[in-house]
Design an enzyme around this catalytic site. Structure first.
Site, PDB file in Angstrom:
ATOM      1  N   GLU A  82      18.350   4.657 -13.647  1.00 38.86           N
ATOM      2  CA  GLU A  82      17.955   3.474 -13.091  1.00 38.86           C
ATOM      3  C   GLU A  82      17.184   2.724 -14.308  1.00 38.86           C
ATOM      4  O   GLU A  82      16.119   3.418 -15.016  1.00 38.86           O
ATOM      5  CB  GLU A  82      17.136   3.809 -11.901  1.00 38.86           C
ATOM      6  CG  GLU A  82      16.627   2.586 -11.387  1.00 38.86           C
ATOM      7  CD  GLU A  82      16.064   2.874  -9.910  1.00 38.86           C
ATOM      8  OE1 GLU A  82      16.335   3.952  -9.035  1.00 38.86           O
ATOM      9  OE2 GLU A  82      15.185   1.937  -9.356  1.00 38.86           O
ATOM     10  N   LYS A 260      10.672   7.327  -2.385  1.00 40.75           N
ATOM     11  CA  LYS A 260      11.540   7.249  -3.193  1.00 40.75           C
ATOM     12  C   LYS A 260      11.142   6.750  -4.561  1.00 40.75           C
ATOM     13  O   LYS A 260      11.592   7.108  -5.583  1.00 40.75           O
ATOM     14  CB  LYS A 260      12.865   6.337  -2.856  1.00 40.75           C
ATOM     15  CG  LYS A 260      13.931   6.318  -3.392  1.00 40.75           C
ATOM     16  CD  LYS A 260      14.110   5.451  -4.490  1.00 40.75           C
ATOM     17  CE  LYS A 260      15.579   5.372  -5.437  1.00 40.75           C
ATOM     18  NZ  LYS A 260      15.322   4.477  -6.399  1.00 40.75           N
ATOM     19  N   ASP A 276      14.956  22.139 -11.318  1.00 48.13           N
ATOM     20  CA  ASP A 276      16.089  21.836 -10.066  1.00 48.13           C
ATOM     21  C   ASP A 276      15.615  20.721  -9.284  1.00 48.13           C
ATOM     22  O   ASP A 276      14.435  20.721  -8.425  1.00 48.13           O
ATOM     23  CB  ASP A 276      15.911  23.214  -9.256  1.00 48.13           C
ATOM     24  CG  ASP A 276      16.604  23.433  -7.877  1.00 48.13           C
ATOM     25  OD1 ASP A 276      17.305  22.068  -7.581  1.00 48.13           O
ATOM     26  OD2 ASP A 276      17.026  24.494  -7.278  1.00 48.13           O
ATOM     27  N   HIS A 374      12.663  -6.401 -13.015  1.00 45.93           N
ATOM     28  CA  HIS A 374      14.270  -5.763 -13.037  1.00 45.93           C
ATOM     29  C   HIS A 374      14.880  -6.721 -13.951  1.00 45.93           C
ATOM     30  O   HIS A 374      15.875  -6.239 -14.857  1.00 45.93           O
ATOM     31  CB  HIS A 374      14.573  -5.637 -11.757  1.00 45.93           C
ATOM     32  CG  HIS A 374      14.674  -4.291 -11.018  1.00 45.93           C
ATOM     33  ND1 HIS A 374      15.264  -3.260 -11.599  1.00 45.93           N
ATOM     34  CD2 HIS A 374      14.346  -4.175  -9.843  1.00 45.93           C
ATOM     35  CE1 HIS A 374      15.048  -2.112 -10.850  1.00 45.93           C
ATOM     36  NE2 HIS A 374      14.407  -2.809  -9.947  1.00 45.93           N
TER      37      HIS A 374
END
Ligand code: MEV
Length: 421
Positions: A82, A260, A276, A374
């Site tokens: 991302e 998130k 992991d 962004h």
């Protein structure tokens, strides 16, 4: 003293960045050469890691700069697809530096394993018989891993829970195990399996599952930071971030997105170090719901100086020994770049990256929104793809963002115009 503080790191070429990272971390020429080639995981090694291997999958690895944690400078490798994530973490870490960076502590590398017992006719009495046999149970568990014991780890404690269930009362034995620098899944699963016949003997029941719990609530890391209000852009931004956090604290729909954003910081470091990711994600979200309602993993408050005080508390079951961390050549070097000496130190760096990432997201959301940032990063990628050289890339980006035309054809047109000058 080496500092992780860099200005304009993003303006360097990948080769120049690698040189800086190699110097900071003392990488050997071979290690740097390995990082420079994109196919660092060869097929033979990949074939030994999982089954049915036919290819490898690559991700870009960026480095987050400016991290100061417990007074130590860190460069943080992040493997992620991302855009904006690495830049945002670096930016937030720079803002946190003003008031001393991040302060971290942990509860030790302690995991839980569960043994599920069915068909116990006297569950409450069986529970007490298990506690009477605690020393015997601990001895059997600890005999499974003499190396762990020699390193100061091993089974420390035991819990026994009784659950009513639609298929009869269930007795669940929990082993509490210090796994030192291992993530610990193999260690605690081996212990749980070895104990199963003994638990059946003591309880008179039938053992079903023997497996670790990813809700590693005895393996917590806690990280806090004070973020200077001026560095953030003023007290209004502090208030905006507190309001954004409060939304996540009360509403699970917002909390999911908020968390998130935290995982945007955490997961790439877990990936880069060969740990992991699914275990960490499962633990984080289960911990976020521990009080019955899913909520934020972080808190943000305004302190008495009007600065922003942030904190995170999250399970962090990562290791330095065993697994892909010790096999994957890039993961090994990522650990070296971090310079961490223990699994708990790695856990602290990862949680600090999560807190930084959350700060950056909330600041953007509370001010201009996330699209502008962004877009300029996306525009930089487009500009480079269109052939913009370092001397003109900033101009191409600025023009595309200003005119809201972040497109390859337009970038090519701008490059043509500027080069033709
Ligand atoms: C995007 O990957 C992450 C954010 O949505 C996180 C957030 O909303 O806090 C920006």
């Amino acid at each position: 003293m080496k500092t992780s503080e860099f200005k304009g790191f993003y303006k360097l070429s990948p080769a120049q960045r690698l040189k800086e990272v190699a110097e900071f971390s003392g990488l050997t020429t071979e290690e740097a050469a390995l990082l420079a080639k994109t196919g660092a995981l060869d097929m033979e090694l990949a074939d030994h890691m999982i089954e049915n291997v036919f290819a490898t999958m690559q991700l870009p690895m960026g480095v987050a700069v400016n991290f100061l944690i417990n007074g130590r400078d860190y460069l943080v490798p992040m493997a992620v697809e991302e855009p904006s994530v690495v830049a945002a973490a670096s930016n937030a870490a720079r803002m946190a530096r003003v008031k001393g960076g991040f302060f971290a502590s942990n509860t030790g590398p302690v995991m839980r394993a569960q043994i599920q017992v069915m068909n116990v006719v006297d569950p409450y009495a069986a529970r007490l018989r298990l506690f009477e046999a605690r020393d015997e149970i601990m001895a059997i568990a600890n005999a499974q891993d003499p190396m762990l014991i020699s390193l100061g780890g091993g089974m420390q404690d035991m819990e026994v829970h009784i659950f009513p269930s639609p298929i009869g009362t269930m007795v669940v034995v929990q082993l509490i195990v210090d796994t030192r620098d291992a993530m610990g899944a193999n260690t605690v699963n081996t212990m749980a399996e070895a104990l199963a016949p003994h638990v059946e003997r003591i309880t008179g029941g039938r053992v079903q599952l023997r497996i670790l719990s990813n809700l590693a609530d005895k393996r917590l890391v806690r990280v806090r930071a004070v973020v200077d209000k001026e560095a953030l852009g003023g007290e209004g931004v502090v208030d905006g971030i507190v309001a954004a956090y409060t939304f996540a604290a009360i509403d699970p729909y917002r909390a999911a997105t908020h968390n998130k954003g935290i995982m945007n910081g955490i997961t790439p470091v877990v990936t880069a170090t060969g740990n992991d990711t699914r275990a960490i994600e499962a633990g984080a979200h289960a911990y976020a719901a521990r009080n019955g309602q899913y909520t934020s993993l972080t808190t943000w408050e305004k302190n008495s100086d009007g600065d922003l005080a942030g904190s995170i508390e999250v399970p962090m079951a990562v290791g330095l020994v065993g697994g892909a961390t010790k096999i994957h050549p890039v993961a090994k070097i990522a650990v070296k770049i971090l310079g961490v000496k223990s699994a708990v130190e790695l856990a602290e760096v990862i949680a600090a990256t999560g807190l930084a990432q959350n700060l950056a997201a909330l600041r953007a959301l509370a001010t201009e929104g996330i699209q502008r940032g962004h877009m300029s990063l996306h525009a930089r990628n487009i500009a480079v793809t269109a052939g913009a050289t370092p001397d003109i890339v900033d101009q191409v980006v600025a023009a595309m963002v200003k005119e809201r035309k972040v497109r390859l054809e337009y970038a090519q047109e701008l490059v043509g115009r500027l080069k033709g000058k």
